[in-house]
Design an enzyme around this catalytic site. Structure first.
Site, PDB file in Angstrom:
ATOM      1  N   ASN A 179       0.382  -1.132  -0.372  1.00 53.67           N
ATOM      2  CA  ASN A 179      -0.271   0.225  -0.070  1.00 53.67           C
ATOM      3  C   ASN A 179       0.780   1.490   0.080  1.00 53.67           C
ATOM      4  O   ASN A 179       2.378   0.888  -0.203  1.00 53.67           O
ATOM      5  CB  ASN A 179      -0.954   0.379   1.067  1.00 53.67           C
ATOM      6  N   GLU A 209      -7.855   5.985  -3.836  1.00 58.21           N
ATOM      7  CA  GLU A 209      -6.945   6.862  -5.145  1.00 58.21           C
ATOM      8  C   GLU A 209      -7.295   5.653  -5.830  1.00 58.21           C
ATOM      9  O   GLU A 209      -6.310   5.959  -7.431  1.00 58.21           O
ATOM     10  CB  GLU A 209      -5.559   7.518  -4.856  1.00 58.21           C
ATOM     11  N   GLY A 237      -6.451  -4.904   0.717  1.00 59.92           N
ATOM     12  CA  GLY A 237      -5.186  -4.885   0.847  1.00 59.92           C
ATOM     13  C   GLY A 237      -5.416  -6.480   0.413  1.00 59.92           C
ATOM     14  O   GLY A 237      -4.739  -6.888  -0.484  1.00 59.92           O
ATOM     15  N   ASP A 238      -5.992  -6.855   1.303  1.00 58.24           N
ATOM     16  CA  ASP A 238      -5.864  -8.629   1.491  1.00 58.24           C
ATOM     17  C   ASP A 238      -6.360  -9.589  -0.036  1.00 58.24           C
ATOM     18  O   ASP A 238      -6.596 -10.264  -0.408  1.00 58.24           O
ATOM     19  CB  ASP A 238      -6.088  -9.293   2.720  1.00 58.24           C
TER      20      ASP A 238
HETATM   21  N1  ATP Z   1     -13.301   4.245  -0.400  1.00 59.71           N
HETATM   22  C1  ATP Z   1     -12.173   3.113  -1.186  1.00 59.71           C
HETATM   23  N2  ATP Z   1     -13.279   2.617  -2.620  1.00 59.71           N
HETATM   24  C2  ATP Z   1     -13.489   2.235  -3.435  1.00 59.71           C
HETATM   25  N3  ATP Z   1     -12.291   0.446  -3.361  1.00 59.71           N
HETATM   26  C3  ATP Z   1     -11.610   0.730  -2.449  1.00 59.71           C
HETATM   27  C4  ATP Z   1     -11.545   2.305  -1.344  1.00 59.71           C
HETATM   28  N4  ATP Z   1     -10.586   1.464  -0.536  1.00 59.71           N
HETATM   29  C5  ATP Z   1      -9.890   0.828  -0.501  1.00 59.71           C
HETATM   30  N5  ATP Z   1     -10.198   0.097  -1.932  1.00 59.71           N
HETATM   31  C6  ATP Z   1      -9.294  -0.349  -3.185  1.00 59.71           C
HETATM   32  O1  ATP Z   1      -8.674  -1.550  -2.236  1.00 59.71           O
HETATM   33  C7  ATP Z   1      -7.197  -1.453  -2.547  1.00 59.71           C
HETATM   34  C8  ATP Z   1      -6.686  -1.697  -1.636  1.00 59.71           C
HETATM   35  O2  ATP Z   1      -6.331  -0.745  -0.361  1.00 59.71           O
HETATM   36  P1  ATP Z   1      -5.732   0.148   0.767  1.00 59.71           P
HETATM   37  O3  ATP Z   1      -4.672   0.876  -0.410  1.00 59.71           O
HETATM   38  O4  ATP Z   1      -6.668   1.031   1.182  1.00 59.71           O
HETATM   39  O5  ATP Z   1      -4.610  -1.670   1.287  1.00 59.71           O
HETATM   40  P2  ATP Z   1      -5.102  -1.376   2.484  1.00 59.71           P
HETATM   41  O6  ATP Z   1      -3.853   0.336   2.620  1.00 59.71           O
HETATM   42  O7  ATP Z   1      -3.803  -2.613   2.710  1.00 59.71           O
HETATM   43  O8  ATP Z   1      -5.807  -1.990   2.825  1.00 59.71           O
HETATM   44  P3  ATP Z   1      -6.374  -2.171   4.616  1.00 59.71           P
HETATM   45  O9  ATP Z   1      -4.748  -2.673   5.129  1.00 59.71           O
HETATM   46  O10 ATP Z   1      -7.586  -1.305   4.760  1.00 59.71           O
HETATM   47  O11 ATP Z   1      -6.453  -3.536   4.763  1.00 59.71           O
HETATM   48  C9  ATP Z   1      -7.377   0.026  -3.123  1.00 59.71           C
HETATM   49  O12 ATP Z   1      -6.132  -0.319  -4.545  1.00 59.71           O
HETATM   50  C10 ATP Z   1      -8.904  -0.064  -4.160  1.00 59.71           C
HETATM   51  O13 ATP Z   1      -8.654  -0.548  -5.900  1.00 59.71           O
END
Ligand code: ATP
Length: 291
Positions: A179, A209, A237-238
């Protein structure tokens, strides 16, 4: 083609509280639920529901029947999950009314597994199989090295971010998934730009984003996050990484796999829960077709 997911299996205990406890305070919970958790199990469930044939490599303790049953119910092959002495990995997650949380994780069996049976299991991989792994266990580098040595495609989710683990695993990675926070941590810890990392592709997810794919010699791919009503982003993310691996295992090209993963994650964040919120292949494909 099979996705071999090597990673943590946890039992997550969620407690709803009016406020998070202060030192010495005893609180009665207003709600309680138990869910299968751990980044490894989450990614196995995400990949299996997204349509992949999945084998999980990992460990549970004496109290792990519930976690094992939950993975089996998802169609995940659990033949190579070890049973070790002591407790299954678990998390205590306290949630207050404002969405704030405090979390305790006890790695338990995830850090007690033996390497030999996993390496022996990997003698059965097909060349085209995929290894998916994260950072909540021991032996990531050993398993990734064995996988790459057998010609597998290695997809590594560098989370939770630990620079020593990342440095050890990177030489055996094809696709690195992070991420935006993890990408910034890696950038700060390295002396070289991402283009010089010894991997074929870097995927960076950026929450609402969207996400990007960077591979040497090919144009970058950017997929915007799909519009959705956000209920709970835990596990987004998972979900993204599991769906990405599933899509590759079904023969997709990077741009298709990125779109599939973004659609999966958009559905996942619209529902409560972590592994319970992972979407199925048909609903992901429906969303891809309508966007
Ligand atoms: N608000 C949102 N609306 C639509 N898609 C989202 C949103 N938030 C996350 N996503 C999708 O999920 C993907 C992974 O999210 P993020 O980058 O927040 O991962 P992360 O920080 O590893 O998540 P987490 O730690 O919450 O499991 C993003 O690239 C997007 O495709």
């Amino acid at each position: 083609m099979t996705v071999w997911c090597f990673g943590s299996i946890n039992i997550d205990h969620f407690y709803n509280l009016g406020h998070l406890p202060a030192p010495g305070e005893t609180l009665a919970a207003s709600g309680y639920r138990v869910e299968l958790g751990g980044k490894g199990a989450n990614q196995s469930v995400a990949a299996a529901r997204a349509g992949a044939s999945v084998r999980h490599l990992g460990a549970i303790g004496a109290d792990g029947d519930r976690a094992l049953a939950a993975l089996l119910a998802e169609g995940v092959n659990c033949d190579y999950i070890q049973r070790v002495d002591g407790a299954t990995g678990h998390a205590v997650i306290m949630l207050d009314q404002n969405g704030e949380n405090s979390i305790i994780i006890e790695a338990g069996a995830n850090r007690k597994m033996a390497l030999e049976p996993i390496l022996a299991a990997m003698e059965q991989v097909d060349l085209a199989d995929i290894l998916l792994l994260q950072n909540e266990t021991a032996f990531q580098a050993e398993i990734a090295e064995a996988a790459m040595g057998r010609g597998m495609e290695v997809i590594y989710s560098a989370a939770p971010f630990e620079i020593a683990a990342v440095r050890a695993v990177l030489p055996y990675v094809n696709t690195l998934v992070m991420n935006a926070v993890e990408a910034a941590q890696l950038r700060a810890a390295l002396d070289v730009p991402f283009e010089d990392l010894p991997v074929e592709a870097v995927v960076i997810t950026r929450g609402a984003e969207g996400a990007s794919w960077h591979a040497r010699g090919t144009p970058d791919i950017f997929v915007p996050a799909l519009p959705t009503t956000v209920v709970d982003t835990t596990g987004a993310g998972d979900c993204f990484t599991g769906a990405l691996a599933a899509s590759f295992s079904m023969g997709a090209a990077p741009d298709e796999a990125m779109q599939f993963a973004a659609a999966a994650a958009a559905i996942q964040v619209s529902r409560p829960g972590t592994s319970a919120a992972m979407p199925r292949r048909a609903e992901i494909e429906r969303l891809v077709l309508t966007t």
